[in-house]
Design a protein around this motif. Structure first.
Motif, mmCIF file in Angstrom:
data_model
loop_
_atom_site.group_PDB
_atom_site.id
_atom_site.type_symbol
_atom_site.label_atom_id
_atom_site.label_comp_id
_atom_site.label_asym_id
_atom_site.label_seq_id
_atom_site.Cartn_x
_atom_site.Cartn_y
_atom_site.Cartn_z
ATOM 1 N N THR A 196 -5.969 -9.119 8.857
ATOM 2 C CA THR A 196 -5.531 -9.942 7.726
ATOM 3 C C THR A 196 -4.713 -9.178 6.691
ATOM 4 O OG1 THR A 196 -7.673 -9.482 6.735
ATOM 5 C CG2 THR A 196 -7.415 -11.599 7.870
ATOM 6 N N GLU A 220 -5.272 4.851 8.783
ATOM 7 C CA GLU A 220 -5.773 5.802 7.785
ATOM 8 C C GLU A 220 -6.111 7.124 8.458
ATOM 9 O OE1 GLU A 220 -6.136 5.918 4.532
ATOM 10 O OE2 GLU A 220 -5.566 3.864 4.010
ATOM 11 N N ALA A 246 -6.087 -1.612 11.827
ATOM 12 C CA ALA A 246 -4.985 -1.803 10.881
ATOM 13 C C ALA A 246 -5.409 -1.615 9.428
ATOM 14 C CB ALA A 246 -4.387 -3.199 11.077
ATOM 15 N N ASN A 289 -12.744 -11.364 8.453
ATOM 16 C CA ASN A 289 -13.803 -12.021 7.687
ATOM 17 C C ASN A 289 -13.818 -13.538 7.989
ATOM 18 O OD1 ASN A 289 -15.618 -12.677 5.661
ATOM 19 N ND2 ASN A 289 -14.630 -11.336 4.159
ATOM 20 N N ALA A 344 -1.377 -6.652 5.546
ATOM 21 C CA ALA A 344 0.053 -6.774 5.865
ATOM 22 C C ALA A 344 0.309 -6.237 7.274
ATOM 23 C CB ALA A 344 0.881 -5.998 4.844
ATOM 24 N N ILE A 345 -0.328 -5.123 7.612
ATOM 25 C CA ILE A 345 -0.100 -4.508 8.920
ATOM 26 C C ILE A 345 -0.790 -5.325 10.019
ATOM 27 C CG2 ILE A 345 -0.374 -2.421 10.326
ATOM 28 C CD1 ILE A 345 -0.434 -0.792 7.693
ATOM 29 N N LYS A 365 -13.586 -16.158 6.199
ATOM 30 C CA LYS A 365 -12.599 -17.016 5.521
ATOM 31 C C LYS A 365 -11.216 -16.967 6.179
ATOM 32 C CE LYS A 365 -11.118 -13.828 1.786
ATOM 33 N NZ LYS A 365 -11.552 -12.519 2.215
ATOM 34 N N ASN A 366 -10.983 -15.946 6.997
ATOM 35 C CA ASN A 366 -9.646 -15.805 7.592
ATOM 36 C C ASN A 366 -9.577 -16.108 9.089
ATOM 37 O OD1 ASN A 366 -8.100 -15.087 5.286
ATOM 38 N ND2 ASN A 366 -9.139 -13.114 5.281
ATOM 39 N N GLN A 368 -8.345 -6.447 -0.882
ATOM 40 C CA GLN A 368 -8.695 -7.826 -0.497
ATOM 41 C C GLN A 368 -7.499 -8.747 -0.337
ATOM 42 O OE1 GLN A 368 -11.681 -8.790 0.550
ATOM 43 N NE2 GLN A 368 -12.146 -6.627 0.342
ATOM 44 N N LYS A 369 -6.299 -8.218 -0.456
ATOM 45 C CA LYS A 369 -5.153 -9.125 -0.298
ATOM 46 C C LYS A 369 -5.095 -9.615 1.150
ATOM 47 C CE LYS A 369 -1.602 -5.568 0.539
ATOM 48 N NZ LYS A 369 -1.343 -5.653 1.967
ATOM 49 N N TYR A 391 -16.397 -10.375 11.473
ATOM 50 C CA TYR A 391 -17.195 -9.144 11.338
ATOM 51 C C TYR A 391 -18.447 -9.325 10.478
ATOM 52 C CZ TYR A 391 -14.914 -8.005 6.786
ATOM 53 O OH TYR A 391 -14.447 -8.026 5.492
ATOM 54 N N ARG A 418 0.820 -1.216 0.000
ATOM 55 C CA ARG A 418 0.000 0.000 0.000
ATOM 56 C C ARG A 418 0.852 1.263 0.000
ATOM 57 N NH1 ARG A 418 -5.684 -1.457 0.593
ATOM 58 N NH2 ARG A 418 -5.952 0.768 0.667
ATOM 59 N N TYR A 451 -8.360 -4.501 14.607
ATOM 60 C CA TYR A 451 -9.413 -4.532 13.594
ATOM 61 C C TYR A 451 -8.742 -4.647 12.220
ATOM 62 C CZ TYR A 451 -13.536 -3.695 10.945
ATOM 63 O OH TYR A 451 -14.566 -3.879 10.066
HETATM 64 N N1 LIG Z 1 -0.725 5.725 2.433
HETATM 65 C C1 LIG Z 1 0.266 4.908 2.704
HETATM 66 O O1 LIG Z 1 1.416 5.130 2.375
HETATM 67 C C2 LIG Z 1 -0.054 3.638 3.436
HETATM 68 C C3 LIG Z 1 0.973 2.755 3.610
HETATM 69 C C4 LIG Z 1 0.705 1.564 4.229
HETATM 70 C C5 LIG Z 1 -0.571 1.294 4.648
HETATM 71 N N2 LIG Z 1 -1.558 2.202 4.512
HETATM 72 C C6 LIG Z 1 -2.918 1.888 4.890
HETATM 73 O O2 LIG Z 1 -2.972 0.878 5.872
HETATM 74 C C7 LIG Z 1 -4.104 0.044 5.616
HETATM 75 C C8 LIG Z 1 -3.710 -1.419 5.679
HETATM 76 O O3 LIG Z 1 -2.851 -1.784 4.660
HETATM 77 P P1 LIG Z 1 -2.420 -3.304 4.515
HETATM 78 O O4 LIG Z 1 -1.495 -3.385 3.381
HETATM 79 O O5 LIG Z 1 -2.022 -3.832 5.817
HETATM 80 O O6 LIG Z 1 -3.742 -4.085 4.220
HETATM 81 P P2 LIG Z 1 -4.896 -3.934 3.123
HETATM 82 O O7 LIG Z 1 -4.457 -4.309 1.802
HETATM 83 O O8 LIG Z 1 -5.502 -2.625 3.167
HETATM 84 O O9 LIG Z 1 -5.926 -4.931 3.788
HETATM 85 C C9 LIG Z 1 -6.448 -5.999 3.147
HETATM 86 C C10 LIG Z 1 -7.241 -6.790 4.158
HETATM 87 O O10 LIG Z 1 -8.214 -5.957 4.752
HETATM 88 C C11 LIG Z 1 -9.331 -6.732 5.088
HETATM 89 N N3 LIG Z 1 -10.538 -5.906 5.050
HETATM 90 C C12 LIG Z 1 -11.061 -5.276 3.981
HETATM 91 N N4 LIG Z 1 -12.177 -4.622 4.347
HETATM 92 C C13 LIG Z 1 -12.351 -4.841 5.678
HETATM 93 C C14 LIG Z 1 -13.310 -4.418 6.635
HETATM 94 N N5 LIG Z 1 -14.334 -3.626 6.321
HETATM 95 N N6 LIG Z 1 -13.170 -4.846 7.912
HETATM 96 C C15 LIG Z 1 -12.130 -5.626 8.264
HETATM 97 N N7 LIG Z 1 -11.183 -6.041 7.403
HETATM 98 C C16 LIG Z 1 -11.294 -5.658 6.124
HETATM 99 C C17 LIG Z 1 -9.381 -7.791 4.002
HETATM 100 O O11 LIG Z 1 -9.757 -9.005 4.594
HETATM 101 P P3 LIG Z 1 -11.248 -9.556 4.546
HETATM 102 O O12 LIG Z 1 -11.511 -9.907 3.130
HETATM 103 O O13 LIG Z 1 -11.164 -10.686 5.478
HETATM 104 O O14 LIG Z 1 -12.149 -8.459 5.016
HETATM 105 C C18 LIG Z 1 -7.937 -7.934 3.526
HETATM 106 O O15 LIG Z 1 -7.338 -9.110 4.023
HETATM 107 C C19 LIG Z 1 -4.672 0.478 4.288
HETATM 108 O O16 LIG Z 1 -5.820 1.250 4.538
HETATM 109 C C20 LIG Z 1 -3.597 1.283 3.678
HETATM 110 O O17 LIG Z 1 -4.083 2.275 2.826
HETATM 111 C C21 LIG Z 1 -1.321 3.351 3.894
#
Ligand SMILES: NC(=O)c1ccc[n+]([C@@H]2O[C@H](COP(=O)([O-])OP(=O)(O)OC[C@H]3O[C@@H](n4cnc5c(N)ncnc54)[C@H](OP(=O)(O)O)[C@@H]3O)[C@@H](O)[C@H]2O)c1
Length: 322
Positions: A158, A240, A217, A181, A160-161, A183-184, A310-311, A199, A41, A155
């Motif tokens: 699943t 965020e 997260a 979710n 990366a964070i 599935k996880n 969705q990753k 959830y 991300r 919260y």
């Molecule tokens: N701007 C930046 O530079 C930056 C850098 C790093 C991270 N971030 C932010 O940090 C956040 C996390 O990033 P990430 O890479 O760890 O993960 P991510 O790609 O945002 O998260 C994907 C996971 O989130 C879960 N998810 C999606 N909707 C959900 C919901 N409503 N409730 C609970 N889980 C949900 C999905 O699982 P399910 O299918 O099981 O729901 C999926 O496994 C993101 O919002 C990203 O934008 C921002």
């Protein structure tokens, strides 16, 4: 060398595979032959510049770093004349958000930066995703000063964070309730969560439990929604800015009044952090969760998948096959 280039901000297809000159390491830098990297991300944020504020770091009108890629795993190909910590042939991994450059066959980084040697048993594809999500998780856990026995709600356990946060919180001795979710659920339990809330079936706020720390997260909740489940001096952190960019404002204001408060720590990473994460990996306390792997040529597809939200864990890019 082959490298992924973008000269303007925008959607995934602003990037393309091109041939460019191999970088030359400065006196204090190492040249790395990259075997594996990730699309995460952070790359998406720097490529799209969706949040204007990010342009203060990535270039106001056009990208300062034309080749993205912050996580890397590979071998030291050459060293600058002042380098003492690494020698050619060393297998290394780390994080480079100063210059990026890992979406290419070769990159350079200062020897003092966030780089260390790969734990013996790991492949490049296993080592590449160790640092991004985990260092954001670590910064937030440290900011919340989590102590042994404290109860933490993660919260979005699943991403990366989130998947790194559950494992690192376990290291710090926290009791963890994780939200994900259906599935996880099994995966999140295997990461060390003490309780898991699906959830799709249950609302995590409809509970008598109170938490010392709520860590969102995936940036899908709000302080307002989580406040009722926080203890008297509980801390809320989201990855965020919030729907109305309120989290920065709340982080400035809520600590003034005492009681429940929002923090918005700025993430940092250095060599000691990478070595700490390496120790967790070596001792079996942290294993990055990996999802799909794409070859470098298919990086646009990787970006689309990562931006689907969705990753599960991390998406790997294979630059050179092992
Ligand atoms: N701007 C930046 O530079 C930056 C850098 C790093 C991270 N971030 C932010 O940090 C956040 C996390 O990033 P990430 O890479 O760890 O993960 P991510 O790609 O945002 O998260 C994907 C996971 O989130 C879960 N998810 C999606 N909707 C959900 C919901 N409503 N409730 C609970 N889980 C949900 C999905 O699982 P399910 O299918 O099981 O729901 C999926 O496994 C993101 O919002 C990203 O934008 C921002």
């Amino acid at each position: 060398m082959r490298a992924i280039i973008h000269t303007r901000y925008g959607p995934p297809d602003v990037v393309s595979l091109q041939q460019i000159n191999k970088p030359v390491p400065k006196d204090n830098e190492v040249l790395i032959k990259v075997y594996a990297t990730t699309v995460n991300r952070t790359d998406c944020g720097f490529r799209s510049a969706q949040y204007f504020v990010s342009r203060f770091f990535s270039g106001l009108l056009k990208p300062k770093h034309q080749t993205l890629g912050n996580e890397f795993a590979g071998t030291i190909e050459a060293t600058g004349k002042e380098v003492t910590l690494f020698t050619p042939g060393d297998k290394v991994f780390g994080f480079n958000d100063k210059k990026f450059g890992a979406h290419a066959e070769y990159m350079t980084i200062a020897e003092d930066d966030a780089i260390t040697t790969i734990p013996g048993h790991l492949s490049f594809k296993e080592a590449a995703p160790i640092t991004e999500g985990s260092h954001y998780a670590l910064c937030n856990i440290r900011a919340a000063k989590v102590k042994e026995g404290q109860h933490v709600l993660v919260y979005g356990a699943t991403g990366a964070i989130g998947s790194a946060a559950v494992q690192i919180l376990k290291h710090f001795g926290a009791r963890i309730t994780a939200v994900c979710n259906t599935k996880n659920v099994t995966l999140v339990k295997s990461l060390g969560a003490d309780e898991v809330i699906d959830y799709t079936e249950n609302d995590y706020t409809q509970t008598d439990e109170e938490y010392d720390f709520v860590f969102d997260a995936v940036g899908k909740t709000s302080f307002g929604k989580c406040k009722p489940v926080l203890k008297k001096n509980g801390i809320y952190i989201s990855t965020e800015l919030g729907k109305r960019t309120e989290n920065i404002f709340l982080a400035l204001v809520t600590p003034l009044f005492g009681g429940k408060r929002v923090l918005f720590p700025l993430p940092t990473i250095n060599k000691a952090d990478v070595n700490f994460l390496k120790m967790l990996v070596e001792t079996g306390q942290f294993t990055p969760v990996t999802d799909r792997t794409y070859p470098l040529e298919q990086i646009i597809e990787a970006y689309h998948y990562v931006e689907s939200g969705q990753k599960t864990g991390n998406v790997i890019i294979e630059v050179v096959s092992e």
